[in-house]
Each structure stands twice: as C-alpha cells, then as structure tokens.
Design a protein around this motif. Structure first.
Motif, PDB file in Angstrom:
ATOM      1  N   GLY A   1     -10.127 -33.284  -2.524  1.00  0.00           N
ATOM      2  CA  GLY A   1      -9.870 -33.242  -1.102  1.00  0.00           C
ATOM      3  C   GLY A   1      -9.074 -34.381  -0.546  1.00  0.00           C
TER       4      GLY A   1
ATOM      5  N   VAL B   1      -7.691 -27.799   8.717  1.00  0.00           N
ATOM      6  CA  VAL B   1      -8.221 -28.042   7.502  1.00  0.00           C
ATOM      7  C   VAL B   1      -7.376 -26.922   6.890  1.00  0.00           C
TER       8      VAL B   1
ATOM      9  N   THR C   1      -7.553 -25.083   2.973  1.00  0.00           N
ATOM     10  CA  THR C   1      -7.901 -24.866   1.507  1.00  0.00           C
ATOM     11  C   THR C   1      -7.163 -23.886   0.368  1.00  0.00           C
TER      12      THR C   1
ATOM     13  N   VAL D   1      -8.455 -29.060  -0.953  1.00  0.00           N
ATOM     14  CA  VAL D   1      -8.964 -29.046   0.633  1.00  0.00           C
ATOM     15  C   VAL D   1      -8.179 -30.226   1.166  1.00  0.00           C
TER      16      VAL D   1
ATOM     17  N   SER E   1      -6.844 -31.985   5.123  1.00  0.00           N
ATOM     18  CA  SER E   1      -7.046 -32.285   6.344  1.00  0.00           C
ATOM     19  C   SER E   1      -5.869 -32.916   7.013  1.00  0.00           C
TER      20      SER E   1
ATOM     21  N   ALA F   1     -14.946 -30.508   9.916  1.00  0.00           N
ATOM     22  CA  ALA F   1     -14.470 -29.244   9.064  1.00  0.00           C
ATOM     23  C   ALA F   1     -14.073 -29.503   7.807  1.00  0.00           C
ATOM     24  N   PHE F   2     -13.199 -30.608   7.539  1.00  0.00           N
ATOM     25  CA  PHE F   2     -12.810 -30.977   6.255  1.00  0.00           C
ATOM     26  C   PHE F   2     -14.118 -31.141   5.494  1.00  0.00           C
TER      27      PHE F   2
ATOM     28  N   LYS G   1     -15.613 -27.769   4.746  1.00  0.00           N
ATOM     29  CA  LYS G   1     -15.069 -27.055   3.580  1.00  0.00           C
ATOM     30  C   LYS G   1     -15.097 -27.565   2.017  1.00  0.00           C
TER      31      LYS G   1
ATOM     32  N   GLU H   1     -18.415 -26.575   0.727  1.00  0.00           N
ATOM     33  CA  GLU H   1     -18.266 -25.258   0.360  1.00  0.00           C
ATOM     34  C   GLU H   1     -17.648 -24.944  -1.304  1.00  0.00           C
ATOM     35  N   GLU H   2     -16.362 -25.891  -1.239  1.00  0.00           N
ATOM     36  CA  GLU H   2     -15.685 -25.754  -2.478  1.00  0.00           C
ATOM     37  C   GLU H   2     -16.284 -26.320  -3.643  1.00  0.00           C
TER      38      GLU H   2
END
Length: 186
Positions: free
Chosen positions: A108, A150, A152, A157, A159, A167-168, A171, A174-175
C-alpha cells in the motif's frame, strides 16, 4: 473476530512521513487484528510532518536491518514529501520494498509514496493513483495514473491523499485478507 487476525504488516517510514498517513493505517490495521510494526532505518523514534510543521514522534518497532519481507504479509508506505524522498536513496529500503513485490505480497502506497515504486520500476503497466504533483513521474515510469481516491491493481493499493485514508485502509484490509497476488504482465 478481526478481519486479518494473525497477519503481520510493516509500515516503512523515516523522518518526515505525513503524520496521518502513518498513524491512521497503524490504528486501522491493528483494529482489524494485524500485528503492525513501524520499521525504519534507525532505532528510537521518527518524527512526522503535519500540515506546515513537524508533527509528533512515533516509536520505531524494528529497524530495517533486523527485518525481511518474509516476516510480513503486507507493506504500507506512508507519503509526505520528505519521507519517500529520503527512503528512495536507501538501497536497503528499496530492497525491502522490492522483496514484497517479488513475493507477490500486498503493498500500500499513499500520496507521494509511489515515488518509491517509481524508483523500483514496479509501476509499469499498473493502475495507480498518487498525489497529483507526482503524476508525471508515475506516468513516465509506465504507470496508468487515475484521478481516483484509491486504486487497487493485483495487490498494489494506492491512495492519492490523506483525505482518502478510510477507503485506503478498507481496500488494504481486503487485499491482505485475500493473500498473495498473481502479478500478470501488464
């Protein structure tokens, strides 16, 4: 049960990181159940940058010479103008980042942090966003820059600014939950 319980995340930073870009992911990832280490070049503390002046110090959990990508499931790179500019001239930092990419682990990068990915040639053919002032650098490195909060792309990821951190972090979680990512040629 937290979403990423048992996962380990490194946040790589040095002096001049954007305060919220380290502190918010640190808090949110820990709340999601991850073990998060602030990794830096030297032990002690690193000092952030907040708006127009130096911010608060943050304790360093581990030094770069004492860790490897194999110790972690994901890497977070806070931005700010100073932090990524200092890190991108440090071979040890670049090798650490490259190891995450090579092992197909989640990375990220916030705001100016994609400068580090530019330095490594990671962005070629990848969908990415960043702070608008480094858009040209990202595009010149082959990144497909988007003006989105953001973006992906296969475990990467990005931002564009500190205002997009919720939001970052969502995500990113999630990743990380998904695990390793295939990195097809762009």
């Amino acid at each position: 049960m937290p979403e990423i319980s048992g996962k380990r995340v490194a946040i790589l930073a040095t002096h001049g990181f954007e305060q919220s870009e380290l502190e918010v992911p640190l808090k949110k990832l820990r709340e999601a159940g991850a073990k998060v280490d602030v990794v830096s070049l030297e032990p002690g503390e690193i000092k952030g940058w907040e708006k127009k002046d130096w911010g608060r110090p943050v304790p360093v959990d581990r030094t770069l010479d004492a860790v490897s990508p194999q110790d972690y499931d994901a890497l977070v790179l806070p931005g700010g103008q100073i932090n990524p500019d200092l890190l991108r001239i440090e071979d040890q930092a670049l090798d650490f980042i490259k190891g995450f990419w090579t092992e197909r682990k989640v990375i990220g990068a916030i705001c100016h942090a994609p400068w580090l990915l530019v330095e490594l040639g990671i962005l070629k053919g990848r969908r990415v966003t960043s702070y608008k002032s480094i858009r040209t650098d990202v595009v010149n490195a082959g990144g497909k820059w988007e003006d989105s909060e953001v973006v992906t792309d296969q475990g990467l990821v990005t931002s564009r600014n500190p205002g997009d951190l919720d939001a970052f972090c969502g995500k990113l979680v999630e990743e990380i939950r998904e695990g390793r990512h295939e990195r097809r040629a762009a």
